[in-house]
Write an enzyme that holds these catalytic residues in place. Structure first.
Site, PDB file in Angstrom:
ATOM      1  N   SER A  95     -38.604 -18.942 -41.435  1.00  0.00           N
ATOM      2  CA  SER A  95     -37.670 -17.839 -41.617  1.00  0.00           C
ATOM      3  C   SER A  95     -37.002 -17.964 -43.001  1.00  0.00           C
ATOM      4  O   SER A  95     -37.701 -17.947 -44.010  1.00  0.00           O
ATOM      5  CB  SER A  95     -36.662 -17.810 -40.469  1.00  0.00           C
ATOM      6  OG  SER A  95     -36.009 -16.557 -40.396  1.00  0.00           O
ATOM      7  N   MET A  96     -35.678 -18.105 -43.071  1.00  0.00           N
ATOM      8  CA  MET A  96     -35.040 -18.289 -44.374  1.00  0.00           C
ATOM      9  C   MET A  96     -35.710 -19.417 -45.151  1.00  0.00           C
ATOM     10  O   MET A  96     -35.841 -19.356 -46.389  1.00  0.00           O
ATOM     11  CB  MET A  96     -33.552 -18.599 -44.218  1.00  0.00           C
ATOM     12  CG  MET A  96     -32.844 -18.904 -45.537  1.00  0.00           C
ATOM     13  SD  MET A  96     -31.181 -19.595 -45.348  1.00  0.00           S
ATOM     14  CE  MET A  96     -31.574 -21.263 -44.793  1.00  0.00           C
TER      15      MET A  96
END
Length: 254
Positions: A95-96
């Site tokens: 994700s991030m």
């Protein structure tokens, strides 16, 4: 007073496998998470040293202010990694973490540092694609509801007050990141995803293939956006096999 080396603060697990390690895997966590988010180390062979990246504002860096922009993170993280490239290495970001791993790789190229031999980018859209539903300005309760984080610390009111600043900073970082066109990286990219992830589409993930000149793959695992929790062994086995491929080994030679 001796200053703490940046790699000590930013990178965990360095030297954990001593002389048995032949390759290093840097792991970048999702928004709001710390270096201990994924218990991957025990599922990798001894030759692969797993080194989670620790951002400010969480776990053993809880007293530090979290960073809210991609440049602020890579300005500190990239030199720490560049100082720890005595072994061939790869990046895994969820994700991030995928966004940060990608930008750190670009910064390393700009500075002439050794590049990762492979990027494993999980559950995040290609960087040129727009954010569809920004949430970083929402009130706390709505932000948490939208994020749907599995971390138990966000269920406890007292712990939530401690960890929310890092979460909001991370979401702000992701949603305000700007895309700057650049030459494709000479590193293979593998996009990883959960088969039931409603936040990232296959088209989002296939967009990563334009950012590499060394080959692209898309690999799906059972589960939602946080499929990696509970699938650590399957993911570790897949990544280890990918790193053992001849084309990857050639690209990672010192």
């Amino acid at each position: 007073m001796t200053a703490t080396p940046p790699q000590t603060r930013w990178i965990q697990g360095l030297g954990s496998r001593n002389r048995t390690a032949r390759l290093r895997l840097y792991v970048f966590p999702h928004a709001g998470a710390g270096a201990s988010a994924y218990r991957l180390n025990r599922f990798f062979p001894e030759q692969i040293e797993v080194c989670p990246v620790q951002l400010p504002g969480r776990e053993d860096r809880l007293a530090e202010l979290p960073l809210t922009t991609v440049p602020a993170v890579i300005d500190a993280a990239a030199p720490a990694i560049a100082a720890s490239t005595d072994l061939p290495y790869a990046f895994l970001g969820h994700s991030m973490g995928a966004l940060l791993a990608f930008h750190v790789a670009h910064r390393l190229r700009e500075t002439g540092a050794p590049l990762p031999g492979h990027l494993f980018l999980s559950a995040y859209r290609a960087p040129h694609l727009p954010e569809r539903d920004p949430v970083h300005k929402l009130p706390d309760a709505q932000l948490l509801q939208k994020m749907g984080l599995p971390d138990p610390c966000y269920q406890d009111p007292d712990l939530r007050e401690l960890f929310l600043p890092a979460l909001r900073a991370d979401v702000t970082l992701c949603e305000t990141a700007t895309h700057r066109p650049a030459e494709p990286l000479p590193c293979p990219i593998t996009a990883l995803c959960g088969s039931e992830d409603n936040s990232v589409t296959t088209q989002d993930l296939n967009g990563w293939q334009t950012y590499t000149s060394a080959g692209f793959r898309l690999q799906e695992f059972p589960g939602d956006h946080f499929y990696l929790r509970g699938a650590e062994q399957n993911v570790a086995e897949y990544v280890a096999k990918a790193l053992a491929r001849p084309e990857t080994q050639k690209g990672m030679a010192l």
